[in-house]
Design a protein around this motif. Structure first.
Motif, PDB file in Angstrom:
ATOM      1  N   LEU A  57      22.041 -52.325  22.505  1.00  0.00           N
ATOM      2  CA  LEU A  57      20.733 -52.678  21.942  1.00  0.00           C
ATOM      3  C   LEU A  57      19.638 -52.721  23.000  1.00  0.00           C
ATOM      4  CD1 LEU A  57      22.646 -53.379  19.570  1.00  0.00           C
ATOM      5  CD2 LEU A  57      21.136 -55.274  19.059  1.00  0.00           C
ATOM      6  N   ASP A  58      19.972 -53.160  24.214  1.00  0.00           N
ATOM      7  CA  ASP A  58      18.932 -53.350  25.226  1.00  0.00           C
ATOM      8  C   ASP A  58      18.866 -52.174  26.205  1.00  0.00           C
ATOM      9  OD1 ASP A  58      18.819 -55.798  23.963  1.00  0.00           O
ATOM     10  OD2 ASP A  58      19.822 -56.900  25.564  1.00  0.00           O
ATOM     11  N   ARG A  59      20.017 -51.501  26.409  1.00  0.00           N
ATOM     12  CA  ARG A  59      20.067 -50.426  27.405  1.00  0.00           C
ATOM     13  C   ARG A  59      20.230 -49.048  26.748  1.00  0.00           C
ATOM     14  NH1 ARG A  59      22.611 -52.360  32.827  1.00  0.00           N
ATOM     15  NH2 ARG A  59      22.319 -54.608  32.772  1.00  0.00           N
ATOM     16  N   ASN A  60      20.424 -49.046  25.453  1.00  0.00           N
ATOM     17  CA  ASN A  60      20.635 -47.791  24.717  1.00  0.00           C
ATOM     18  C   ASN A  60      21.786 -46.960  25.288  1.00  0.00           C
ATOM     19  OD1 ASN A  60      20.116 -45.998  22.613  1.00  0.00           O
ATOM     20  ND2 ASN A  60      18.639 -44.810  23.793  1.00  0.00           N
ATOM     21  N   MET A  61      22.803 -47.659  25.756  1.00  0.00           N
ATOM     22  CA  MET A  61      23.982 -46.974  26.301  1.00  0.00           C
ATOM     23  C   MET A  61      25.210 -47.397  25.506  1.00  0.00           C
ATOM     24  SD  MET A  61      25.595 -47.075  30.170  1.00  0.00           S
ATOM     25  CE  MET A  61      26.159 -48.783  30.115  1.00  0.00           C
ATOM     26  N   GLY A  62      25.876 -46.425  24.882  1.00  0.00           N
ATOM     27  CA  GLY A  62      27.112 -46.715  24.174  1.00  0.00           C
ATOM     28  C   GLY A  62      28.314 -46.301  25.006  1.00  0.00           C
ATOM     29  N   THR A  63      29.470 -46.897  24.694  1.00  0.00           N
ATOM     30  CA  THR A  63      30.713 -46.488  25.361  1.00  0.00           C
ATOM     31  C   THR A  63      31.852 -46.428  24.341  1.00  0.00           C
ATOM     32  OG1 THR A  63      31.239 -48.782  25.947  1.00  0.00           O
ATOM     33  CG2 THR A  63      30.069 -47.489  27.607  1.00  0.00           C
ATOM     34  N   PRO A  64      31.731 -45.559  23.334  1.00  0.00           N
ATOM     35  CA  PRO A  64      32.793 -45.497  22.325  1.00  0.00           C
ATOM     36  C   PRO A  64      34.139 -45.073  22.927  1.00  0.00           C
ATOM     37  CG  PRO A  64      31.233 -43.673  22.050  1.00  0.00           C
ATOM     38  CD  PRO A  64      30.630 -44.619  23.054  1.00  0.00           C
ATOM     39  N   PHE A  65      35.191 -45.571  22.304  1.00  0.00           N
ATOM     40  CA  PHE A  65      36.542 -45.259  22.772  1.00  0.00           C
ATOM     41  C   PHE A  65      36.962 -43.873  22.286  1.00  0.00           C
ATOM     42  CE2 PHE A  65      36.398 -49.742  23.325  1.00  0.00           C
ATOM     43  CZ  PHE A  65      37.283 -50.018  24.342  1.00  0.00           C
ATOM     44  N   VAL A  66      37.600 -43.124  23.157  1.00  0.00           N
ATOM     45  CA  VAL A  66      38.190 -41.854  22.736  1.00  0.00           C
ATOM     46  C   VAL A  66      39.713 -41.891  22.787  1.00  0.00           C
ATOM     47  CG1 VAL A  66      36.184 -40.414  23.244  1.00  0.00           C
ATOM     48  CG2 VAL A  66      37.858 -40.868  25.058  1.00  0.00           C
ATOM     49  N   ARG A  67      40.256 -42.858  23.506  1.00  0.00           N
ATOM     50  CA  ARG A  67      41.715 -42.941  23.585  1.00  0.00           C
ATOM     51  C   ARG A  67      42.147 -44.341  24.001  1.00  0.00           C
ATOM     52  NH1 ARG A  67      46.477 -40.328  23.906  1.00  0.00           N
ATOM     53  NH2 ARG A  67      47.968 -41.184  25.387  1.00  0.00           N
ATOM     54  N   ILE A  68      43.218 -44.816  23.383  1.00  0.00           N
ATOM     55  CA  ILE A  68      43.879 -46.030  23.857  1.00  0.00           C
ATOM     56  C   ILE A  68      45.382 -45.769  23.885  1.00  0.00           C
ATOM     57  CG2 ILE A  68      42.086 -47.498  22.840  1.00  0.00           C
ATOM     58  CD1 ILE A  68      44.038 -48.439  20.767  1.00  0.00           C
ATOM     59  N   GLU A  69      46.023 -46.367  24.859  1.00  0.00           N
ATOM     60  CA  GLU A  69      47.480 -46.373  24.841  1.00  0.00           C
ATOM     61  C   GLU A  69      47.950 -47.708  25.384  1.00  0.00           C
ATOM     62  OE1 GLU A  69      47.742 -42.905  28.006  1.00  0.00           O
ATOM     63  OE2 GLU A  69      49.523 -44.183  28.212  1.00  0.00           O
ATOM     64  N   MET A  70      48.942 -48.269  24.738  1.00  0.00           N
ATOM     65  CA  MET A  70      49.421 -49.598  25.117  1.00  0.00           C
ATOM     66  C   MET A  70      50.935 -49.637  25.043  1.00  0.00           C
ATOM     67  SD  MET A  70      46.713 -51.984  22.960  1.00  0.00           S
ATOM     68  CE  MET A  70      47.130 -53.505  23.821  1.00  0.00           C
ATOM     69  N   ASP A  71      51.526 -50.275  26.051  1.00  0.00           N
ATOM     70  CA  ASP A  71      52.964 -50.534  26.035  1.00  0.00           C
ATOM     71  C   ASP A  71      53.167 -52.037  25.945  1.00  0.00           C
ATOM     72  OD1 ASP A  71      54.465 -47.897  26.555  1.00  0.00           O
ATOM     73  OD2 ASP A  71      52.808 -47.852  27.985  1.00  0.00           O
ATOM     74  N   PHE A  72      53.966 -52.432  24.963  1.00  0.00           N
ATOM     75  CA  PHE A  72      54.196 -53.859  24.726  1.00  0.00           C
ATOM     76  C   PHE A  72      55.529 -54.241  25.366  1.00  0.00           C
ATOM     77  CE2 PHE A  72      51.844 -52.011  21.120  1.00  0.00           C
ATOM     78  CZ  PHE A  72      50.609 -52.590  21.396  1.00  0.00           C
ATOM     79  N   LYS A  73      55.461 -55.169  26.304  1.00  0.00           N
ATOM     80  CA  LYS A  73      56.631 -55.495  27.112  1.00  0.00           C
ATOM     81  C   LYS A  73      57.330 -56.775  26.660  1.00  0.00           C
ATOM     82  CE  LYS A  73      56.047 -52.031  29.917  1.00  0.00           C
ATOM     83  NZ  LYS A  73      57.030 -50.932  29.897  1.00  0.00           N
ATOM     84  N   ARG A  74      56.524 -57.745  26.245  1.00  0.00           N
ATOM     85  CA  ARG A  74      57.074 -59.031  25.805  1.00  0.00           C
ATOM     86  C   ARG A  74      56.189 -59.562  24.690  1.00  0.00           C
ATOM     87  NH1 ARG A  74      57.618 -59.284  30.962  1.00  0.00           N
ATOM     88  NH2 ARG A  74      59.647 -59.738  31.939  1.00  0.00           N
ATOM     89  N   PRO A  75      56.753 -60.307  23.751  1.00  0.00           N
ATOM     90  CA  PRO A  75      55.922 -60.896  22.704  1.00  0.00           C
ATOM     91  C   PRO A  75      54.842 -61.801  23.298  1.00  0.00           C
ATOM     92  CG  PRO A  75      58.263 -61.147  22.186  1.00  0.00           C
ATOM     93  CD  PRO A  75      58.188 -60.624  23.584  1.00  0.00           C
ATOM     94  N   VAL A  76      53.696 -61.801  22.665  1.00  0.00           N
ATOM     95  CA  VAL A  76      52.592 -62.681  23.041  1.00  0.00           C
ATOM     96  C   VAL A  76      52.593 -63.858  22.073  1.00  0.00           C
ATOM     97  CG1 VAL A  76      50.061 -62.828  23.110  1.00  0.00           C
ATOM     98  CG2 VAL A  76      51.238 -60.811  24.053  1.00  0.00           C
ATOM     99  N   THR A  77      52.474 -65.067  22.585  1.00  0.00           N
ATOM    100  CA  THR A  77      52.547 -66.258  21.744  1.00  0.00           C
ATOM    101  C   THR A  77      51.435 -67.247  22.103  1.00  0.00           C
ATOM    102  OG1 THR A  77      53.844 -67.798  23.099  1.00  0.00           O
ATOM    103  CG2 THR A  77      55.069 -66.038  21.998  1.00  0.00           C
ATOM    104  N   PRO A  78      51.245 -68.277  21.271  1.00  0.00           N
ATOM    105  CA  PRO A  78      50.269 -69.325  21.627  1.00  0.00           C
ATOM    106  C   PRO A  78      50.775 -70.315  22.678  1.00  0.00           C
ATOM    107  CG  PRO A  78      50.511 -69.115  19.228  1.00  0.00           C
ATOM    108  CD  PRO A  78      51.654 -68.376  19.866  1.00  0.00           C
ATOM    109  N   ARG A  79      51.971 -70.098  23.221  1.00  0.00           N
ATOM    110  CA  ARG A  79      52.533 -71.071  24.161  1.00  0.00           C
ATOM    111  C   ARG A  79      51.795 -71.089  25.501  1.00  0.00           C
ATOM    112  NH1 ARG A  79      55.644 -74.759  21.481  1.00  0.00           N
ATOM    113  NH2 ARG A  79      57.057 -73.692  20.041  1.00  0.00           N
TER     114      ARG A  79
END
Lengths: 146, 146, 146, 146
Positions: A57-79
């Motif tokens: 909005l202020d800089r008129n610069m966007g950074t849309p995503f073109v790719r994501i990749e994620m490897d999940f190693k361990r469960p994420v919890t609220p602990r």
């Protein structure tokens, strides 16, 4: 896999009940959201408080995503807090790639790579990043690779 | 990139105002969620209405994600239904990989690959998929590859 | 509590694993989202396919929420479709109130009332609803009250 | 409307791009989620770090919502932190009501009241709250009312 570089930015996320599914761990669909929050916070840290909202909005610069990749190693919890380390690993002609490594209690929960292109926001047209952005990012990539 | 195979399952998603960010397109963080909804719907279709909820609670079989990768080709908007084609592309000893290709108005919005491992749900322990699941999936992969 | 009027619009939502929390029921934070999806679908049905996205961008009419209230009667689960009945119950000078009653397997899951004001979208300024909107809604309220 | 009592707990939320809709303000569907996050944080603060996740899993005490009501006073944006004040306003035989007032830049964004019932978590059966919980909450309500 290695550790995050010293120059990586750390963003803490409170994982809660509402993020979890009946398996009692954070729902997979929430994890990319967390990583994106961390990347947004990286920009806020490095652009004087400006995240994607202000960039668009202020800089008129966007950074849309073109790719994501994620490897999940361990469960994420609220602990434990989810500490997300974020750093840029590649700056192309018109794109940037971030790595996000997320830890809980010192153990890697997930690791991911996320590529954005720089755009003129109000035209949704690719552009080279502004010079100040390039000047900001190149040393961080050099430090990370060192 | 090719087209989805004839045996691919099509799941339609209504993209709405609430899915969009100030760039007037679906927020990137929503897109993995859409893909997951489509994979869940694939299971419902092939297991007599049972999705992840019933698989976990009634069949004691979990399928946590170990990897996702997505390439975003065009912005997703509320202007058209998001038709997600889902099909399995690989069945490992204890894992399965799905491809999800999402179209709006006949054009590819995003494509992704998603890998799950089969677990004994109440023990969160890897297992080989039950024989009926294997018998269901193998022909679909053969058809897709043909 | 009564039943929805015959003129109420029915919108079906597929509740899934990802909507549920560790109590194995839809997370409370998801339920207002579902109700909003149903109200958006009500507009789509009554404005020739135009929901909030098209109303704002194509008609320059916004309908921001000023109040919501919801009573939760029974847990919502993925075991059944969530059928949301939506109908307008009041049209003020510049506001509209909808009721949403959501059923699973014939039993009321939640009931809520939601009030929006009509705005000139690009000025975020209150306005009276356009005449065609008023002409659409008034008979529906009369029918509902009958 | 008045100000939050001195004993109210303050929980800060970072509102981001991904929380916003094309009107460039936080989507209404996100606001109840924020309020719930604040209530969960209130429990964490008062139960030695235990939020809903630990209350359910470690203490076998659930607090499902039976009613929410929210009035939206001003749009919520990423321009400022969203400071949510949370405090209990009523403790019934088996229920508790919280008020949440959320401010940005010193101005009220929304105010809401949220009622939960206490349950035996693994039986989903109403119960009176444990004595230590009652002893914790009663003085807070007295202070808030003073």
């Amino acid at each position: 896999m290695g550790s995050p570089p010293d120059s990586a930015f750390a963003h803490d996320i409170r994982v809660t009940w509402g993020d979890c599914d009946p398996a009692k761990i954070a729902y997979t669909g929430r994890l990319p959201w967390f990583a994106l929050d961390a990347i947004n916070a990286w920009w806020e840290r490095h652009l004087g408080g400006d995240g994607w909202f202000q960039m668009e909005l202020d800089r008129n610069m966007g950074t849309p995503f073109v790719r994501i990749e994620m490897d999940f190693k361990r469960p994420v919890t609220p602990r434990h807090v989810l500490r997300c380390y974020v750093w840029p690993i590649r700056l192309g002609e018109t794109s940037i790639t971030f790595q996000v490594d997320a830890y809980q209690d010192g153990k890697l929960g997930f690791t991911g790579k996320f590529t954005n292109v720089f755009t003129v926001a109000d035209q949704f047209r690719k552009q080279r990043p502004p010079e100040d952005i390039r000047a900001l990012i190149e040393p961080l990539i050099a430090q990370a690779g060192a």
